[in-house]
Design a protein around this motif. Structure first.
Motif, PDB file in Angstrom:
ATOM      1  N   LEU A  46      51.157 -38.532  30.887  1.00  0.00           N
ATOM      2  CA  LEU A  46      52.099 -38.292  31.983  1.00  0.00           C
ATOM      3  C   LEU A  46      53.295 -37.462  31.517  1.00  0.00           C
ATOM      4  CD1 LEU A  46      52.045 -41.834  33.632  1.00  0.00           C
ATOM      5  CD2 LEU A  46      50.880 -39.765  34.416  1.00  0.00           C
ATOM      6  N   VAL A  47      53.825 -37.768  30.343  1.00  0.00           N
ATOM      7  CA  VAL A  47      54.968 -37.020  29.826  1.00  0.00           C
ATOM      8  C   VAL A  47      54.581 -35.562  29.578  1.00  0.00           C
ATOM      9  CG1 VAL A  47      56.532 -36.765  27.851  1.00  0.00           C
ATOM     10  CG2 VAL A  47      56.126 -39.025  28.840  1.00  0.00           C
ATOM     11  N   TRP A  48      53.405 -35.326  29.007  1.00  0.00           N
ATOM     12  CA  TRP A  48      52.952 -33.955  28.750  1.00  0.00           C
ATOM     13  C   TRP A  48      52.816 -33.181  30.065  1.00  0.00           C
ATOM     14  CZ3 TRP A  48      51.170 -32.377  23.652  1.00  0.00           C
ATOM     15  CH2 TRP A  48      50.742 -31.039  23.594  1.00  0.00           C
ATOM     16  N   THR A  49      52.249 -33.841  31.079  1.00  0.00           N
ATOM     17  CA  THR A  49      52.087 -33.195  32.383  1.00  0.00           C
ATOM     18  C   THR A  49      53.441 -32.849  32.989  1.00  0.00           C
ATOM     19  OG1 THR A  49      50.013 -34.402  32.753  1.00  0.00           O
ATOM     20  CG2 THR A  49      51.096 -33.457  34.684  1.00  0.00           C
ATOM     21  N   ILE A  50      54.404 -33.749  32.858  1.00  0.00           N
ATOM     22  CA  ILE A  50      55.757 -33.485  33.358  1.00  0.00           C
ATOM     23  C   ILE A  50      56.383 -32.303  32.612  1.00  0.00           C
ATOM     24  CG2 ILE A  50      58.107 -34.425  33.501  1.00  0.00           C
ATOM     25  CD1 ILE A  50      56.778 -37.184  33.993  1.00  0.00           C
TER      26      ILE A  50
END
Length: 530
Positions: free
Chosen positions: A284-288
């Motif tokens: 999720l952090v990478w996608t953000i």
């Protein structure tokens, strides 16, 4: 001899005979199907965990690699992983396991010996140098540790794809397993000096991921880059297939981390839960991060974030709390992202062609996880794992950070040296080129294996003809009709931007919408439009 002495000797002989009879009787009474040291639950979980890890390599990474590369490289990339899995198994049972987990021979390694004797396979598992025993047979331990060794080589392959000479890869695999992997495994897990110092590597953050990230990057430098056209145009052949492989990799990690307590223990459950928490957070952090900087949520980026999360939690899985797993997920979603998308685009980093960015996902991810373990390991987690470390910095043991750094430096240094030595041995002693010729790189799978990933007759015949391997053969009536239609004035050509392939010549792995002059095959006849 006096009568008293004779009596004593006779008594001793009788006692010895009775003891021997008792031992023989006890041995005969032991049920070989269910020996007293065997815990069926632990054994069942260990074999299940090992199978889950095996599935991460075949088919997990096999499928992931095949979908990630250009389709002209799908077979070669998948088969590099497939070969490594098989080759490592044979080497592992003949000498590798005992070097990594057997009786110490030198400060950094155990005696090389076979692990296929039936008596050895059936006895209770133990790690003699580490002074650890398990409630399942040696055979289960040998297999479980094999799948870890195998996946390490499969990960390394990700750095070498799309240009490494396959013969060189066949030589590299057993040499690297012997002189690099076994050393790291013995030093940290098998009772070596890092084990005694107290370096924490729950399930391979250093032994597997840091070593593969280092070896991948160093080996990629020795091999040299892909074709310039393959580096510029590296669109995956099948992103959906990538997601299938990524899903297998993620779920298989439950066995990867959950199996390392060597028991179906409470800490195994903690390791599995933390693995999934950290991985989801990292994805999720990478996608953000992709949304913030590139304005689009990249699927390939999400896969990279998933991998870095899995890597980062590996050294810490069962010794940190759930909040520690979340913090590691944030770190593995941010730090490797910066490494890959900012530092990775610098001129210095571009000098090394790391095909699937293994350095960023595994080397950097392992550093995040290793240091994070030193920060957030808990006392209860260490106790549940069966180690005596008094936690990490959060528990007042700041020394653990230093130990983690020392462990990382050793693994990095050893792999830089031995990966280089092995590459030089293959190139200069064996006289085997590390890299394919440019001509083979231009063609891909068919030049190496004589096979192609998508076996459609018309497609393949044109490809083989252009590659110079055989005569195009007789055209079918349908193909003749298509040629006549395309040559007619009534045929109006579609705009090239529509993605339609012009003519009947196609090279796998090349984008028909890319500009001419990049190695594409021109139609047999110029097609005119009104």
């Amino acid at each position: 001899m006096t009568s008293t002495a004779a009596t004593i000797v006779s008594s001793a002989a009788q006692t010895t005979a009775q003891a021997s009879a008792a031992v023989a009787s006890a041995s005969a009474s032991v049920n070989p199907v269910a020996p007293p040291w065997l815990d069926p639950g632990h054994n069942a979980w260990q074999m299940t965990a090992g199978t889950l890890v095996a599935l991460q390599s075949i088919p997990g990474l096999v499928v992931l690699y095949a979908g990630w590369v250009k389709h002209k490289w799908s077979i070669n990339s998948a088969f590099m992983a497939f070969y490594a899995f098989a080759a490592v198994l044979v080497c592992w049972v003949v000498w590798g396991y005992q070097m990594a987990f057997g009786t110490q021979m030198l400060p950094l390694v155990g005696y090389p010996a076979i692990s296929v004797d039936l008596g050895f396979e059936l006895e209770d598992s133990n790690l003699p140098t580490a002074d650890l025993t398990q409630a399942f047979p040696q055979a289960s331990m040998v297999y479980f540790q094999f799948v870890f060794s195998a996946i390490t080589l499969v990960i390394i392959a990700g750095s070498y794809l799309c240009r490494m000479n396959f013969i060189a890869w066949m030589i590299f695999v057993p040499l690297w397993m012997t002189f690099s992997y076994t050393i790291g495994a013995f030093s940290i897990w098998g009772g070596g000096f890092l084990f005694k110092y107290g370096v924490i590597d729950y399930s391979g953050g250093y032994v597997i991921h840091l070593s593969s990230g280092t070896a991948g990057f160093v080996g990629a430098w020795w091999i040299g880059p892909r074709l310039a056209s393959d580096r510029v145009d590296a669109k995956p052949s099948n992103i959906t297939l990538m997601l299938v492989g990524a899903g297998i990799l993620w779920t298989g990690w439950n066995g990867f981390n959950g199996g390392d307590p060597y028991a179906a223990s409470p800490d195994a459950g903690v390791a599995v839960l933390n693995t999934n928490i950290c991985t989801a957070t990292s994805l999720l952090v990478w996608t953000i991060m992709d949304l913030i900087f590139f304005k689009k949520p990249s699927v390939i980026g999400a896969v990279q974030g998933m991998i870095t999360g899995l890597v980062a939690i590996t050294p810490a899985a069962g010794v940190v709390a759930g909040w520690g797993a979340i913090l590691l997920g944030v770190g593995s979603g941010v730090v490797p992202w910066i490494s890959m998308n900012i530092l990775g685009r610098t001129k210095i980093m571009r000098q090394v062609d790391d095909t699937l960015d293994v350095f960023h996902t595994h080397f950097v991810g392992a550093i995040v996880g290793g240091v994070g373990t030193g920060l957030w390991a808990t006392v209860k987690g260490c106790e549940a794992f069966g180690i005596t470390n008094p936690g990490g910095a959060v528990a007042g043991n700041g020394r653990q950070i230093g130990l983690q750094i020392v462990g990382a430096l050793f693994i990095i240094g050893w792999n830089i040296v031995w990966t280089s030595l092995i590459m030089m041995f293959i190139k200069f002693v064996c006289r085997v080129p590390l890299r394919m010729t440019d001509e083979m790189c231009e063609i891909g799978d068919y030049a190496i294996h004589g096979e192609e990933p998508y076996t459609f007759e018309y497609y393949n015949r044109n490809y083989r003809r252009v590659a110079g391997y055989e005569h195009p053969g007789k055209l079918t009536d349908e193909e003749k009709a298509v040629r006549e239609l395309r040559a007619s004035k009534d045929y109006k050509r579609h705009d090239i931007s529509s993605g339609e392939i012009l003519g009947d010549g196609v090279i796998m792995g090349q984008d028909p919408a890319a500009g001419r002059g990049s190695g594409e095959i021109m139609p047999d006849k110029a097609v005119k439009s009104d």
